[in-house]
Design a protein around this motif. Structure first.
Motif, PDB file in Angstrom:
ATOM      1  N   ASP A   1    -109.594 -45.666  40.702  1.00 15.67           N
ATOM      2  CA  ASP A   1    -110.671 -45.854  41.678  1.00 15.67           C
ATOM      3  C   ASP A   1    -112.023 -46.113  41.033  1.00 15.67           C
ATOM      4  OD1 ASP A   1    -111.117 -43.331  40.644  1.00 15.67           O
ATOM      5  OD2 ASP A   1    -111.437 -42.361  42.600  1.00 15.67           O
ATOM      6  N   CYS A   2    -112.042 -46.444  39.750  1.00 10.19           N
ATOM      7  CA  CYS A   2    -113.314 -46.584  39.033  1.00 10.19           C
ATOM      8  C   CYS A   2    -114.171 -47.697  39.640  1.00 10.19           C
ATOM      9  CB  CYS A   2    -113.044 -46.855  37.558  1.00 10.19           C
ATOM     10  SG  CYS A   2    -114.524 -46.852  36.520  1.00 10.19           S
ATOM     11  N   LEU A   3    -113.605 -48.872  39.819  1.00 16.08           N
ATOM     12  CA  LEU A   3    -114.380 -49.981  40.370  1.00 16.08           C
ATOM     13  C   LEU A   3    -114.803 -49.694  41.806  1.00 16.08           C
ATOM     14  CD1 LEU A   3    -115.606 -52.768  40.205  1.00 16.08           C
ATOM     15  CD2 LEU A   3    -113.336 -53.756  40.607  1.00 16.08           C
ATOM     16  N   GLU A   4    -113.927 -49.106  42.577  1.00 18.92           N
ATOM     17  CA  GLU A   4    -114.260 -48.750  43.959  1.00 18.92           C
ATOM     18  C   GLU A   4    -115.460 -47.799  43.999  1.00 18.92           C
ATOM     19  OE1 GLU A   4    -112.141 -46.655  47.874  1.00 18.92           O
ATOM     20  OE2 GLU A   4    -110.970 -47.061  46.068  1.00 18.92           O
ATOM     21  N   ARG A   5    -115.484 -46.836  43.092  1.00 16.34           N
ATOM     22  CA  ARG A   5    -116.600 -45.877  43.032  1.00 16.34           C
ATOM     23  C   ARG A   5    -117.908 -46.573  42.652  1.00 16.34           C
ATOM     24  NH1 ARG A   5    -115.373 -40.636  45.041  1.00 16.34           N
ATOM     25  NH2 ARG A   5    -113.233 -40.112  44.444  1.00 16.34           N
ATOM     26  N   LEU A   6    -117.833 -47.514  41.748  1.00 19.90           N
ATOM     27  CA  LEU A   6    -119.050 -48.194  41.302  1.00 19.90           C
ATOM     28  C   LEU A   6    -119.641 -49.075  42.400  1.00 19.90           C
ATOM     29  CD1 LEU A   6    -118.062 -49.219  37.659  1.00 19.90           C
ATOM     30  CD2 LEU A   6    -119.811 -47.547  38.295  1.00 19.90           C
ATOM     31  N   VAL A   7    -118.818 -49.894  43.030  1.00 18.95           N
ATOM     32  CA  VAL A   7    -119.368 -50.834  44.003  1.00 18.95           C
ATOM     33  C   VAL A   7    -119.856 -50.124  45.265  1.00 18.95           C
ATOM     34  CG1 VAL A   7    -118.029 -52.787  43.165  1.00 18.95           C
ATOM     35  CG2 VAL A   7    -117.112 -51.379  45.028  1.00 18.95           C
ATOM     36  N   ALA A   8    -119.473 -48.859  45.432  1.00 18.63           N
ATOM     37  CA  ALA A   8    -119.971 -48.092  46.572  1.00 18.63           C
ATOM     38  C   ALA A   8    -121.414 -47.642  46.382  1.00 18.63           C
ATOM     39  CB  ALA A   8    -119.072 -46.870  46.809  1.00 18.63           C
ATOM     40  N   VAL A   9    -121.952 -47.811  45.175  1.00 18.15           N
ATOM     41  CA  VAL A   9    -123.320 -47.378  44.873  1.00 18.15           C
ATOM     42  C   VAL A   9    -124.246 -48.587  44.926  1.00 18.15           C
ATOM     43  CG1 VAL A   9    -124.825 -46.282  43.172  1.00 18.15           C
ATOM     44  CG2 VAL A   9    -122.470 -45.482  43.452  1.00 18.15           C
ATOM     45  N   ASP A  10    -125.263 -48.489  45.735  1.00 11.43           N
ATOM     46  CA  ASP A  10    -126.206 -49.599  45.943  1.00 11.43           C
ATOM     47  C   ASP A  10    -127.337 -49.536  44.927  1.00 11.43           C
ATOM     48  OD1 ASP A  10    -127.663 -51.692  46.984  1.00 11.43           O
ATOM     49  OD2 ASP A  10    -128.559 -50.501  48.593  1.00 11.43           O
ATOM     50  N   GLU A  11    -127.010 -49.840  43.682  1.00 11.29           N
ATOM     51  CA  GLU A  11    -127.995 -49.904  42.604  1.00 11.29           C
ATOM     52  C   GLU A  11    -127.655 -51.094  41.728  1.00 11.29           C
ATOM     53  OE1 GLU A  11    -130.675 -48.203  42.233  1.00 11.29           O
ATOM     54  OE2 GLU A  11    -130.370 -46.535  43.645  1.00 11.29           O
ATOM     55  N   ASP A  12    -128.670 -51.634  41.079  1.00 10.71           N
ATOM     56  CA  ASP A  12    -128.489 -52.862  40.303  1.00 10.71           C
ATOM     57  C   ASP A  12    -127.814 -52.654  38.960  1.00 10.71           C
ATOM     58  OD1 ASP A  12    -129.611 -54.418  42.278  1.00 10.71           O
ATOM     59  OD2 ASP A  12    -131.612 -54.406  41.394  1.00 10.71           O
TER      60      ASP A  12
ATOM     61  N   MET B   1    -130.492 -59.944  44.263  1.00  8.95           N
ATOM     62  CA  MET B   1    -129.706 -59.568  45.427  1.00  8.95           C
ATOM     63  C   MET B   1    -129.703 -58.063  45.577  1.00  8.95           C
ATOM     64  SD  MET B   1    -125.635 -60.132  45.968  1.00  8.95           S
ATOM     65  CE  MET B   1    -125.826 -61.896  45.871  1.00  8.95           C
ATOM     66  N   SER B   2    -129.897 -57.577  46.756  1.00 16.34           N
ATOM     67  CA  SER B   2    -129.725 -56.164  47.020  1.00 16.34           C
ATOM     68  C   SER B   2    -128.519 -55.989  47.898  1.00 16.34           C
ATOM     69  CB  SER B   2    -130.968 -55.584  47.700  1.00 16.34           C
ATOM     70  OG  SER B   2    -131.176 -56.209  48.940  1.00 16.34           O
ATOM     71  N   GLY B   3    -127.849 -54.857  47.737  1.00 12.31           N
ATOM     72  CA  GLY B   3    -126.654 -54.623  48.518  1.00 12.31           C
ATOM     73  C   GLY B   3    -126.831 -53.446  49.446  1.00 12.31           C
ATOM     74  N   THR B   4    -125.732 -52.978  49.971  1.00 14.66           N
ATOM     75  CA  THR B   4    -125.744 -51.804  50.822  1.00 14.66           C
ATOM     76  C   THR B   4    -124.824 -50.771  50.219  1.00 14.66           C
ATOM     77  OG1 THR B   4    -123.904 -52.588  52.164  1.00 14.66           O
ATOM     78  CG2 THR B   4    -126.100 -53.262  52.835  1.00 14.66           C
ATOM     79  N   ALA B   5    -124.876 -49.554  50.758  1.00 17.81           N
ATOM     80  CA  ALA B   5    -124.103 -48.465  50.176  1.00 17.81           C
ATOM     81  C   ALA B   5    -122.602 -48.711  50.240  1.00 17.81           C
ATOM     82  CB  ALA B   5    -124.446 -47.153  50.888  1.00 17.81           C
ATOM     83  N   ASP B   6    -122.130 -49.578  51.122  1.00 17.98           N
ATOM     84  CA  ASP B   6    -120.700 -49.847  51.191  1.00 17.98           C
ATOM     85  C   ASP B   6    -120.297 -51.028  50.307  1.00 17.98           C
ATOM     86  OD1 ASP B   6    -120.577 -51.633  54.411  1.00 17.98           O
ATOM     87  OD2 ASP B   6    -121.757 -51.956  52.600  1.00 17.98           O
ATOM     88  N   GLY B   7    -121.235 -51.492  49.449  1.00 25.42           N
ATOM     89  CA  GLY B   7    -120.879 -52.505  48.465  1.00 25.42           C
ATOM     90  C   GLY B   7    -120.828 -53.907  49.027  1.00 25.42           C
ATOM     91  N   THR B   8    -121.667 -54.231  49.987  1.00 23.39           N
ATOM     92  CA  THR B   8    -121.691 -55.578  50.520  1.00 23.39           C
ATOM     93  C   THR B   8    -123.039 -56.207  50.273  1.00 23.39           C
ATOM     94  OG1 THR B   8    -122.367 -54.776  52.704  1.00 23.39           O
ATOM     95  CG2 THR B   8    -120.019 -55.066  52.329  1.00 23.39           C
ATOM     96  N   ALA B   9    -123.065 -57.477  49.974  1.00 31.97           N
ATOM     97  CA  ALA B   9    -124.297 -58.173  49.658  1.00 31.97           C
ATOM     98  C   ALA B   9    -125.097 -58.402  50.929  1.00 31.97           C
ATOM     99  CB  ALA B   9    -123.986 -59.498  48.982  1.00 31.97           C
ATOM    100  N   HIS B  10    -126.286 -57.774  50.995  1.00 33.44           N
ATOM    101  CA  HIS B  10    -127.170 -57.918  52.152  1.00 33.44           C
ATOM    102  C   HIS B  10    -126.469 -57.562  53.457  1.00 33.44           C
ATOM    103  CE1 HIS B  10    -130.275 -59.742  49.724  1.00 33.44           C
ATOM    104  NE2 HIS B  10    -129.434 -60.645  49.298  1.00 33.44           N
ATOM    105  N   GLY B  11    -125.366 -56.820  53.399  1.00 38.40           N
ATOM    106  CA  GLY B  11    -124.636 -56.479  54.603  1.00 38.40           C
ATOM    107  C   GLY B  11    -123.873 -57.644  55.211  1.00 38.40           C
ATOM    108  N   THR B  12    -123.782 -58.763  54.498  1.00 37.62           N
ATOM    109  CA  THR B  12    -123.165 -59.962  55.077  1.00 37.62           C
ATOM    110  C   THR B  12    -121.743 -60.177  54.606  1.00 37.62           C
ATOM    111  OG1 THR B  12    -123.985 -61.361  53.281  1.00 37.62           O
ATOM    112  CG2 THR B  12    -125.416 -61.081  55.206  1.00 37.62           C
ATOM    113  N   GLY B  13    -121.297 -59.446  53.634  1.00 35.84           N
ATOM    114  CA  GLY B  13    -119.945 -59.662  53.132  1.00 35.84           C
ATOM    115  C   GLY B  13    -119.710 -58.882  51.867  1.00 35.84           C
TER     116      GLY B  13
END
Length: 312
Positions: free
Chosen positions: A111-122, A1-13
């Motif tokens: 804000d640790c988890l928020e910072r992590l999920v904002a990064v679109d890397e595996d 799965m790839s995500g987007t910079a705002d932490g959403t899967a494929h931009g769908t959620g």
């Protein structure tokens, strides 16, 4: 799965995040760590705590947490490696998009988890500091499995390269991880499998990072994702004791499995010989016995065991 910079899967959620915590007889530290998770600005979707047969008041601590989506797994003491294997498997089976691995002696900033999920890397790590705010991130900037003359593959660390958090760029590529704040996407587990439970302690996290990088993933330290260590690092263990056996054996397994040339894969044998020859000067035969046992055991672990293989 790839995500987007705002932490959403494929931009769908919104991507779901499962936190995996392994604990053993450290109830008070665990309580503080869970407080940190409960305070996250981006709440985790589930918190899986693997209790490795604690004999203290850990069950009471866990039973009192009504503020977290808690799932408790109690098992025999299979070490950190066995705990993370079980927890990652549970998170994967639960269908979660990201899995965040956590020890019981760290506390994430709000804000640790928020910072992590904002990064679109595996593959990501939060960056550790101590109680004084000093940078103590030991993840390797260089983990060398090419040079047979390097006794230890960890050549340089984040806190060895950067004097403090402010001097770091926003993302720093690293080549190994600790299972303290490591986040991995689901498709990485699908590709490379689970942490190896046979390691018990030490190097299970480093070996997992090698597998991820060999599969084409890069691992990034996220500067602004802060994780606070509650205890000082103690990386000096008695090499003649039980921990020394696992340190030697698992280091040898990493070389035998992942050494990039024949000389590197030969290095465990040379280390064993050197330790045995130097044992009279180093204070006794116990370390020599340990390293001989470690080498014999490592030879049988050159293949990734079935429980750690990719899910079928």
């Amino acid at each position: 799965m790839s995500g987007t910079a705002d932490g959403t899967a494929h931009g769908t959620g919104r991507e779901t995040v499962a936190v995996v915590v392994v604990t053993h007889d450290r109830a008070d530290l665990l309580s503080g760590m869970l407080d940190g998770l409960a305070a996250q600005t981006r709440a985790p979707d589930t918190v899986i705590v693997v209790d490795n047969a604690s004999s203290d008041h850990t069950p009471d601590v866990l039973g009192a947490r009504t503020d977290l989506p808690l799932q408790v797994i109690t098992q025999a003491n299979l070490g950190g490696a066995g705990g993370f294997h079980r927890g990652v498997q549970a998170a994967y089976d639960g269908g979660h998009d990201r899995i965040w691995l956590m020890d019981d002696d760290v506390v994430p900033a709000p804000d640790c988890l928020e910072r992590l999920v904002a990064v679109d890397e595996d593959c990501l790590i939060a960056v550790r500091e101590d109680l004084s705010g000093a940078l103590v991130e030991k993840a390797a900037v260089e983990f060398d499995l090419r040079n047979p003359l390097s006794i230890h593959p960890k050549r340089s660390t984040v806190d060895g390269v950067y004097r403090d958090r402010a001097s770091m760029p926003a993302l720093v590529e690293v080549q190994n991880v600790a299972f303290e704040g490591f986040m991995v996407r689901r498709d990485v587990v699908t590709d490379i499998g689970f942490p190896d439970p046979t390691f018990f302690i030490f190097y299970d996290d480093a070996e997992y990072a090698v597998r991820a990088r060999r599969a084409g993933r890069r691992v990034w330290a996220v500067r602004d994702a802060v994780l606070v260590r509650q205890l000082d690092f103690n990386q000096q263990h008695d090499l003649s004791g039980w921990k020394g056996f696992y340190m030697y054996r698992n280091l040898f397994v990493v070389h035998l499995r992942h050494g990039e040339n024949a000389l590197v894969r030969l290095k465990p044998w040379l280390i064993t010989l050197a330790v045995v020859l130097l044992s009279p000067a180093r204070g006794g035969r116990a370390e020599a016995r340990n390293v001989i046992r470690a080498m014999a055991s490592a030879r049988g672990m050159r293949r990734l065991p079935d429980p750690a293989q990719p899910p079928r």
